[in-house]
Design an enzyme around this catalytic site. Structure first.
Site, PDB file in Angstrom:
ATOM      1  N   TYR A 163       0.797  -1.141  -0.048  1.00 18.40           N
ATOM      2  CA  TYR A 163       0.062   0.051  -0.012  1.00 18.40           C
ATOM      3  C   TYR A 163       0.803   1.164  -0.154  1.00 18.40           C
ATOM      4  CZ  TYR A 163       0.773   0.945   4.961  1.00 18.40           C
ATOM      5  OH  TYR A 163       1.339   1.221   6.160  1.00 18.40           O
TER       6      TYR A 163
ATOM      7  N   LYS B  24       6.459  -1.750   1.940  1.00 18.86           N
ATOM      8  CA  LYS B  24       5.231  -1.171   2.629  1.00 18.86           C
ATOM      9  C   LYS B  24       3.900  -1.972   2.370  1.00 18.86           C
ATOM     10  CE  LYS B  24       2.908   3.441   3.233  1.00 18.86           C
ATOM     11  NZ  LYS B  24       3.341   3.396   4.755  1.00 18.86           N
TER      12      LYS B  24
HETATM   13  N1  PDD Z   1       2.611   5.094   7.231  1.00 15.71           N
HETATM   14  N2  PDD Z   1       7.624   3.982   8.733  1.00 15.71           N
HETATM   15  C1  PDD Z   1       6.376   3.241   8.842  1.00 15.71           C
HETATM   16  C2  PDD Z   1       6.465   1.880   9.448  1.00 15.71           C
HETATM   17  C3  PDD Z   1       4.938   3.776   8.369  1.00 15.71           C
HETATM   18  O1  PDD Z   1       4.014   3.143   8.354  1.00 15.71           O
HETATM   19  C4  PDD Z   1       5.195   5.080   7.754  1.00 15.71           C
HETATM   20  C5  PDD Z   1       4.045   5.774   7.184  1.00 15.71           C
HETATM   21  C6  PDD Z   1       6.570   5.733   7.652  1.00 15.71           C
HETATM   22  C7  PDD Z   1       6.586   7.266   7.080  1.00 15.71           C
HETATM   23  O2  PDD Z   1       6.657   7.078   5.470  1.00 15.71           O
HETATM   24  P1  PDD Z   1       6.146   8.294   4.927  1.00 15.71           P
HETATM   25  O3  PDD Z   1       6.944   9.560   5.134  1.00 15.71           O
HETATM   26  O4  PDD Z   1       6.093   8.041   3.256  1.00 15.71           O
HETATM   27  O5  PDD Z   1       4.581   8.336   5.136  1.00 15.71           O
HETATM   28  C8  PDD Z   1       7.614   5.334   8.209  1.00 15.71           C
HETATM   29  C9  PDD Z   1       1.619   5.757   6.649  1.00 15.71           C
HETATM   30  C10 PDD Z   1       1.287   7.185   6.807  1.00 15.71           C
HETATM   31  C11 PDD Z   1       0.504   4.680   7.401  1.00 15.71           C
HETATM   32  O6  PDD Z   1       0.691   3.690   7.466  1.00 15.71           O
HETATM   33  O7  PDD Z   1      -0.630   5.167   7.439  1.00 15.71           O
END
Ligand code: PDD
Length: 287
Positions: free
Chosen positions: A32, A147
């Protein structure tokens, strides 16, 4: 009711349905992205689509759409939903199989789903005043750079943080901070901004990358280096970053003040740079 996108069709979110045989449902077999929308524009879309490709490659799901097709679908989704500030969630699963079997199905079409929610202006959020965090053992798998929608450890960790009346868990692996349960981690140590280097232990955050770009462009000293638990405890400042949270100052860690217990001076500077960067994009969009 907001509008969603499912396998080629825009429809009301409450009418979007997938089969119980979808491997996303049965195995958490999918990946995702979460992409912020500012002034009606998808923020850092190219970077999110590149990370999506890396995640799909990592779990061996073929990308069901070209970059142009993704752009068309996601801009279409944003246009069909109200508000100039939104957060787009998209996921791609390995699709529906005839029977439940861990092995990949011989033929399956990925399920593509996307939705958008109105995003509150971050300036209004309590995060500005600083958040509390706790450290917890990093109980996740060894490919956290993917992710994946398989988020049970992250869910449990975040809930543990909430049960302790804090907003985020900072995860510790082999004596070092990897990242937050849903964010990346920065500290300020002797005036230098430090964040954990990219690798399989953490998600390469798009917000993390932008913070490093802004530090570099503005002469803020920074280092990508391991953060020991001790360095975390003694940090002058701690921040957690994500697309939905932007840059949040952690003012209390494990019930102890970080610095003087207020958002620190480097955070004040970085959040200005970050908001100015967004503002410039807004102007570009308006012209
Ligand atoms: N999550 N690390 C993890 C484990 C995360 O789930 C996320 C973001 C980040 C930060 O990544 P970014 O700056 O690209 O949003 C780091 C999203 C927001 C979520 O799971 O809702």
């Amino acid at each position: 009711m907001s509008t969603a996108y499912l396998n080629g069709t825009f429809l009301p979110l409450d009418q979007a349905q997938v089969s119980v045989m979808d491997r996303g449902f049965l195995f958490g077999d999918g990946v995702y992205e979460v992409i912020p929308v500012y002034n009606g524009r998808l923020f850092r879309l190219a970077q999110h689509l590149k990370r999506l490709q890396n995640s799909l490659d990592g779990v061996r799901i073929g990308n069901p759409m070209t970059e142009n097709e993704w752009t068309e679908v996601l801009t279409g989704l944003v246009a069909r939903n109200t508000g100039s500030e939104q957060a787009v969630y998209l996921q791609v699963t390995r699709g529906v199989a005839a029977k439940r079997d861990h092995a990949f199905p011989v033929a399956s079409r990925p399920t593509v789903f996307a939705m958008s929610t109105p995003a509150p202006a971050v300036q209004d959020s309590a995060d500005e005043a600083g958040i509390k965090a706790i450290t917890l053992p990093d109980i996740r798998w060894q490919q956290c750079d993917i992710k994946a929608i398989t988020l049970l450890p992250n869910v449990l960790l975040r809930q543990q943080a909430i049960d302790a009346s804090t907003a985020e868990a900072i995860l510790i692996k082999n004596g070092h901070a990897t990242e937050g349960a849903a964010s990346n981690v920065f500290i300020v140590h002797n005036g230098v901004l430090v964040t954990t280097p990219k690798g399989p232990s953490l998600l390469p955050g798009i917000t993390r990358e932008l913070v490093l770009e802004l530090a570099s462009a503005n002469g803020i000293p920074f280092r990508e280096a391991g953060i020991t638990e001790q360095a975390l405890e003694q940090a002058e400042e701690i921040w957690v970053t994500s697309s939905t949270r932007e840059i949040s100052p952690v003012t209390h860690l494990n019930d102890k003040s970080v610095g003087d217990g207020q958002p620190g001076p480097l955070w004040q500077r970085m959040i200005r740079l970050y908001q100015d960067y967004k503002q410039d994009l807004r102007r570009d969009a308006a012209s």
